[in-house]
Write a protein that holds these residues in place. Sequence first.
Motif, PDB file in Angstrom:
ATOM      1  N   LEU A 136     -25.253 -23.697  24.374  1.00 18.52           N
ATOM      2  CA  LEU A 136     -24.399 -24.048  24.205  1.00 18.52           C
ATOM      3  C   LEU A 136     -23.064 -23.140  25.825  1.00 18.52           C
ATOM      4  N   GLU A 137     -23.226 -22.764  26.693  1.00 18.44           N
ATOM      5  CA  GLU A 137     -22.483 -23.110  27.495  1.00 18.44           C
ATOM      6  C   GLU A 137     -21.009 -23.593  27.568  1.00 18.44           C
ATOM      7  N   GLY A 138     -20.076 -22.838  27.840  1.00 23.51           N
ATOM      8  CA  GLY A 138     -18.529 -23.819  27.848  1.00 23.51           C
ATOM      9  C   GLY A 138     -18.241 -23.787  26.168  1.00 23.51           C
ATOM     10  N   LYS A 139     -18.555 -23.053  24.911  1.00 22.83           N
ATOM     11  CA  LYS A 139     -18.371 -22.966  23.583  1.00 22.83           C
ATOM     12  C   LYS A 139     -17.972 -22.294  23.417  1.00 22.83           C
ATOM     13  N   ASN A 140     -16.687 -22.037  22.388  1.00 20.27           N
ATOM     14  CA  ASN A 140     -16.702 -21.319  21.843  1.00 20.27           C
ATOM     15  C   ASN A 140     -17.214 -20.470  20.310  1.00 20.27           C
ATOM     16  N   VAL A 141     -17.579 -20.173  19.887  1.00 19.15           N
ATOM     17  CA  VAL A 141     -17.914 -20.161  18.475  1.00 19.15           C
ATOM     18  C   VAL A 141     -17.096 -18.881  18.002  1.00 19.15           C
ATOM     19  N   LEU A 142     -16.507 -19.003  16.338  1.00 20.03           N
ATOM     20  CA  LEU A 142     -16.499 -17.644  16.001  1.00 20.03           C
ATOM     21  C   LEU A 142     -17.437 -17.719  14.671  1.00 20.03           C
ATOM     22  N   VAL A 143     -17.744 -16.446  14.482  1.00 19.01           N
ATOM     23  CA  VAL A 143     -18.378 -16.274  13.406  1.00 19.01           C
ATOM     24  C   VAL A 143     -18.150 -15.168  12.399  1.00 19.01           C
ATOM     25  N   THR A 144     -17.629 -15.328  11.663  1.00 15.44           N
ATOM     26  CA  THR A 144     -17.264 -15.172   9.786  1.00 15.44           C
ATOM     27  C   THR A 144     -17.919 -13.808   9.747  1.00 15.44           C
ATOM     28  N   GLY A 145     -17.377 -12.719   9.303  1.00 14.90           N
ATOM     29  CA  GLY A 145     -18.343 -11.240   8.556  1.00 14.90           C
ATOM     30  C   GLY A 145     -19.501 -11.125   9.845  1.00 14.90           C
ATOM     31  N   GLY A 146     -19.706 -11.413  11.057  1.00 14.05           N
ATOM     32  CA  GLY A 146     -20.328 -11.113  12.010  1.00 14.05           C
ATOM     33  C   GLY A 146     -20.692  -9.426  12.342  1.00 14.05           C
ATOM     34  N   ALA A 147     -20.160  -8.984  11.371  1.00 11.15           N
ATOM     35  CA  ALA A 147     -20.240  -7.244  12.048  1.00 11.15           C
ATOM     36  C   ALA A 147     -21.242  -6.272  10.622  1.00 11.15           C
ATOM     37  N   GLY A 148     -21.352  -7.095   9.905  1.00  9.13           N
ATOM     38  CA  GLY A 148     -22.328  -6.717   9.565  1.00  9.13           C
ATOM     39  C   GLY A 148     -24.321  -6.787  10.081  1.00  9.13           C
ATOM     40  N   PHE A 149     -24.658  -5.373   9.174  1.00  7.72           N
ATOM     41  CA  PHE A 149     -26.243  -5.119   9.586  1.00  7.72           C
ATOM     42  C   PHE A 149     -27.263  -6.732   9.008  1.00  7.72           C
ATOM     43  N   GLY A 150     -26.697  -7.639   8.807  1.00  7.53           N
ATOM     44  CA  GLY A 150     -27.426  -8.807   7.736  1.00  7.53           C
ATOM     45  C   GLY A 150     -27.286  -9.531   8.813  1.00  7.53           C
ATOM     46  N   VAL A 151     -27.481 -11.435   7.805  1.00  4.82           N
ATOM     47  CA  VAL A 151     -27.275 -12.394   8.828  1.00  4.82           C
ATOM     48  C   VAL A 151     -26.084 -12.333  10.061  1.00  4.82           C
ATOM     49  N   GLY A 152     -25.585 -11.916   9.624  1.00  7.96           N
ATOM     50  CA  GLY A 152     -24.790 -12.027  10.433  1.00  7.96           C
ATOM     51  C   GLY A 152     -24.675 -12.042  12.179  1.00  7.96           C
ATOM     52  N   ALA A 153     -24.863 -10.802  11.938  1.00  8.01           N
ATOM     53  CA  ALA A 153     -25.841  -9.717  12.769  1.00  8.01           C
ATOM     54  C   ALA A 153     -26.902 -10.849  13.984  1.00  8.01           C
ATOM     55  N   GLY A 154     -27.654 -11.359  13.752  1.00 11.04           N
ATOM     56  CA  GLY A 154     -28.809 -11.857  14.183  1.00 11.04           C
ATOM     57  C   GLY A 154     -28.223 -13.366  14.679  1.00 11.04           C
ATOM     58  N   VAL A 155     -26.776 -13.684  14.540  1.00 12.04           N
ATOM     59  CA  VAL A 155     -26.498 -14.695  14.317  1.00 12.04           C
ATOM     60  C   VAL A 155     -24.990 -14.361  15.593  1.00 12.04           C
ATOM     61  N   CYS A 156     -24.449 -13.528  15.624  1.00 15.84           N
ATOM     62  CA  CYS A 156     -23.966 -13.761  16.991  1.00 15.84           C
ATOM     63  C   CYS A 156     -25.215 -13.501  17.536  1.00 15.84           C
ATOM     64  N   GLN A 157     -26.071 -12.942  17.533  1.00 13.72           N
ATOM     65  CA  GLN A 157     -26.905 -12.514  18.843  1.00 13.72           C
ATOM     66  C   GLN A 157     -27.677 -13.995  18.973  1.00 13.72           C
TER      67      GLN A 157
END
Length: 267
Positions: free
Chosen positions: A7-28
């Motif tokens: 996904l190089e060149g793409k910008n992706v927003l993750v909402t609620g990404g600072a938690g320890f659950g699903v969002g953490a894995g999505v950000c990674q």
Amino acid sequence: MGIPINLEGKNVLVTGGAGFGVGAGVCQAIAESGARLVVNDLDGVAAAKTAARYPGTLAIAGDIGKSEDVERIFAEAKVHCGVLHGVVNNAGVGLNKPAHEATEADFDRLFGIDVRGLWLVSKVFTNQLLETKEVGHIVNIASVHAHSTNAGYALYAAAKSAVTGLTRGMALDLGQHLIRVNAIAPGYVHSEQGFEIIRTWADDPQAWADTCRTDQQALPYFLDAVDCGYTAVFLLSNLSRGITGQTIFVDNGTTSMVFNRSFTERS
Ligand SMILES: NC(=O)c1ccc[n+]([C@@H]2O[C@H](COP(=O)([O-])OP(=O)(O)OC[C@H]3O[C@@H](n4cnc5c(N)ncnc54)[C@H](O)[C@@H]3O)[C@@H](O)[C@H]2O)c1
């Protein structure tokens, strides 16, 4: 050579990404995909900590339940990294209370974030794409509760079912613009930081989690948040160009069962 997901060149927003659950894995997973990660959270300090883990990441504090915050999140993202090409609507809250005992405030908080907030983010994202004539995709985080549920989760199941309904409907609205909308429905995502929450209904969180793993899944290992993240990357990539309006259950097989494994276990 394998099939690349890049996904190089793409910008992706993750909402609620600072938690320890699903969002953490999505950000990674988004960071590993080569996309530029934009992490939002209600908790600005936690968002900045998550951003510090992945070089080049932008952190934007904001409440997705408030339209003025949502507008600001997209305006800030545009200034710092241009248009967004993907959104993972991860921010959400839970509710474990029978529907007949829940208050109007419980209902409004749950639906205000899990449904209304998700819709607001999707709406602003879509309109930005249409204005700039860019193509991007939406991934909504639902739950196995959109498929089948437990006592005490009627309102949560209703909110997550609304998410899958919105996913189907928006996919139909936006297909003509090549914008795809899909959802991921996670099962129990294991993290020891979640034990505090599990302790509100189980005396021994480790034993509860182990039973989940051995008795309530087809696969014998814990579901990791990044398993949801890799599915999100796939859904944001062109490899999934034939998929829209769908909900993918990333649940180690939980929703394929009628009864727990022990129901038919042979010794
Ligand atoms: N953890 C699981 O086992 C599981 C299973 C199925 C579905 N989910 C879903 O995954 C998503 C993430 O939840 P999680 O379990 O990882 O929890 P979490 O508490 O670790 O993360 C949720 C994050 O969302 C943020 N947040 C809450 N309200 C917000 C708002 N109004 N605006 C912006 N950010 C906000 C919180 O500050 C937190 O950082 C939720 O939609 C949840 O329903 C989780």
